[in-house]
Motif scaffolding. Structure first.
Motif, mmCIF file in Angstrom:
data_model
loop_
_atom_site.group_PDB
_atom_site.id
_atom_site.type_symbol
_atom_site.label_atom_id
_atom_site.label_comp_id
_atom_site.label_asym_id
_atom_site.label_seq_id
_atom_site.Cartn_x
_atom_site.Cartn_y
_atom_site.Cartn_z
ATOM 1 N N VAL A 140 0.833 -1.201 0.000
ATOM 2 C CA VAL A 140 0.000 0.000 0.000
ATOM 3 C C VAL A 140 0.868 1.252 0.000
ATOM 4 N N LEU A 141 1.910 1.244 0.794
ATOM 5 C CA LEU A 141 2.816 2.377 0.852
ATOM 6 C C LEU A 141 3.485 2.628 -0.496
ATOM 7 N N LEU A 142 3.896 1.560 -1.149
ATOM 8 C CA LEU A 142 4.568 1.717 -2.441
ATOM 9 C C LEU A 142 3.592 2.188 -3.519
ATOM 10 N N ASN A 143 2.350 1.762 -3.435
ATOM 11 C CA ASN A 143 1.338 2.277 -4.359
ATOM 12 C C ASN A 143 1.128 3.774 -4.152
ATOM 13 N N ALA A 144 1.155 4.197 -2.901
ATOM 14 C CA ALA A 144 1.023 5.622 -2.603
ATOM 15 C C ALA A 144 2.221 6.405 -3.125
ATOM 16 N N VAL A 145 3.384 5.818 -3.019
ATOM 17 C CA VAL A 145 4.592 6.441 -3.573
ATOM 18 C C VAL A 145 4.426 6.687 -5.071
ATOM 19 N N GLN A 146 3.950 5.668 -5.770
ATOM 20 C CA GLN A 146 3.743 5.794 -7.205
ATOM 21 C C GLN A 146 2.672 6.842 -7.509
ATOM 22 N N ALA A 147 1.604 6.865 -6.725
ATOM 23 C CA ALA A 147 0.550 7.862 -6.921
ATOM 24 C C ALA A 147 1.071 9.280 -6.714
ATOM 25 N N ALA A 148 2.081 9.413 -5.869
ATOM 26 C CA ALA A 148 2.686 10.722 -5.610
ATOM 27 C C ALA A 148 3.716 11.102 -6.662
ATOM 28 N N GLY A 149 3.941 10.228 -7.621
ATOM 29 C CA GLY A 149 4.897 10.515 -8.686
ATOM 30 C C GLY A 149 6.340 10.287 -8.297
ATOM 31 N N LEU A 150 6.558 9.460 -7.289
ATOM 32 C CA LEU A 150 7.905 9.164 -6.818
ATOM 33 C C LEU A 150 8.297 7.743 -7.193
ATOM 34 N N ASP A 151 9.564 7.412 -6.981
ATOM 35 C CA ASP A 151 10.135 6.139 -7.434
ATOM 36 C C ASP A 151 9.909 5.036 -6.403
ATOM 37 N N PRO A 152 9.091 4.024 -6.706
ATOM 38 C CA PRO A 152 8.844 2.933 -5.751
ATOM 39 C C PRO A 152 10.088 2.125 -5.424
ATOM 40 N N VAL A 153 11.027 2.039 -6.357
ATOM 41 C CA VAL A 153 12.251 1.274 -6.098
ATOM 42 C C VAL A 153 13.072 1.952 -4.997
ATOM 43 N N GLN A 154 13.203 3.264 -5.104
ATOM 44 C CA GLN A 154 13.914 4.008 -4.058
ATOM 45 C C GLN A 154 13.147 3.932 -2.730
ATOM 46 N N ALA A 155 11.840 4.020 -2.811
ATOM 47 C CA ALA A 155 11.027 3.947 -1.599
ATOM 48 C C ALA A 155 11.152 2.575 -0.939
ATOM 49 N N ALA A 157 13.744 0.721 -0.906
ATOM 50 C CA ALA A 157 15.018 0.724 -0.185
ATOM 51 C C ALA A 157 14.889 1.448 1.153
ATOM 52 N N VAL A 158 14.119 2.510 1.172
ATOM 53 C CA VAL A 158 13.875 3.234 2.424
ATOM 54 C C VAL A 158 13.150 2.329 3.419
ATOM 55 N N LEU A 159 12.086 1.681 2.956
ATOM 56 C CA LEU A 159 11.291 0.829 3.841
ATOM 57 C C LEU A 159 12.061 -0.390 4.337
ATOM 58 N N ASP A 160 12.989 -0.875 3.527
ATOM 59 C CA ASP A 160 13.780 -2.047 3.906
ATOM 60 C C ASP A 160 14.931 -1.703 4.837
ATOM 61 N N SER A 161 15.088 -0.419 5.132
ATOM 62 C CA SER A 161 16.167 0.043 6.005
ATOM 63 C C SER A 161 15.569 0.810 7.182
ATOM 64 N N ASP A 162 16.442 1.417 7.965
ATOM 65 C CA ASP A 162 15.986 2.281 9.054
ATOM 66 C C ASP A 162 16.041 3.756 8.663
ATOM 67 N N ALA A 163 16.148 4.018 7.373
ATOM 68 C CA ALA A 163 16.282 5.390 6.904
ATOM 69 C C ALA A 163 15.127 6.260 7.414
ATOM 70 N N PHE A 164 15.468 7.420 7.904
ATOM 71 C CA PHE A 164 14.535 8.443 8.385
ATOM 72 C C PHE A 164 13.813 8.060 9.680
#
Length: 217
Positions: A140-155, A157-164
């Motif tokens: 769901v989060l990655l779908n929202a990323v795509q809806a926002a016009g951002l890169d799901p692949v980069q997102a 990587a963020v979700l798979d880490s402790d980034a932010f």
């Protein structure tokens, strides 16, 4: 033109936060040519438990506020009508479950690097209130990323880490320590606080007054 910066303290799972932002946009339209505003979204969690087990929203709210499910259903219906008038999609309002929003806040922080914080936040609002989706679910989060016009692949990587994660926790602690107990909270130029989702006219008047005070100071 007078310049203001707003730190908007909010949660993805807060309907009044979505309404508050929509009202802010209407207020800024009224102030066009008078006040110029930049905005940063700041994190707040209504359900900060990372082990939260999702449950249907109506009984959860009834228990939280000591009211009946019928009363909460009526309250939610009123919110849906307000949202509709602002062009917001709240069609999934009463079908949603409670949800932890920590990872969503991490993505909003990440989106700031692309100047797309608002787009990311709006996509998450739509997923939760419009589609009744679990905004702690990675797909769901990655779908929202795509809806926002951002890169799901980069997102991903963020979700798979402790980034932010540290940034979100520090931000939440900062505003809790500052006494913010409910959202939305609009903090203007780190000096003035407007609490709640005020009507556009009220918000516009307050922002214009603050801008005048800052200019005269």
């Amino acid at each position: 033109m007078r310049q203001l910066h707003i730190d908007l303290v909010s949660d993805i799972a807060c309907p009044w936060c979505a309404i508050g932002y929509a009202r802010l946009l209407e207020a800024l339209h009224q102030l066009e040519g008078k006040v110029q505003v930049s905005l940063s979204w700041r994190a707040f969690e209504l359900n900060p438990d990372p082990d939260l087990v999702p449950e249907p929203i109506l009984p959860a709210l009834a228990r939280k506020y000591g009211r009946t499910e019928a009363e909460m259903q009526q309250s939610q219906q009123q919110l849906m009508e307000i949202a509709k008038g602002l062009g917001l999609n709240f069609s999934g309002m009463q079908q949603r479950n409670t949800s932890n929003t920590f990872n969503g806040h991490r993505l909003v922080k990440w989106a700031a690097g692309f100047n797309q914080q608002s787009a990311m936040k709006l996509a998450l609002f739509d997923a939760y209130f419009g589609q009744a989706e679990d905004v702690n679910n990675k797909a769901v989060l990655l779908n929202a990323v795509q809806a926002a016009g951002l890169d799901p692949v980069q997102a991903q990587a963020v979700l798979d880490s402790d980034a932010f994660a540290a940034e979100v926790r520090a931000e939440e602690a900062q505003y809790q320590n500052a006494g913010i107990q409910s959202v939305p909270a609009f903090i203007i130029n780190q000096q003035y606080l407007i609490s709640g989702a005020r009507e556009p006219e009220v918000l516009a008047q307050a922002l214009e007054q603050i801008a005048a005070e800052i200019t005269d100071a």
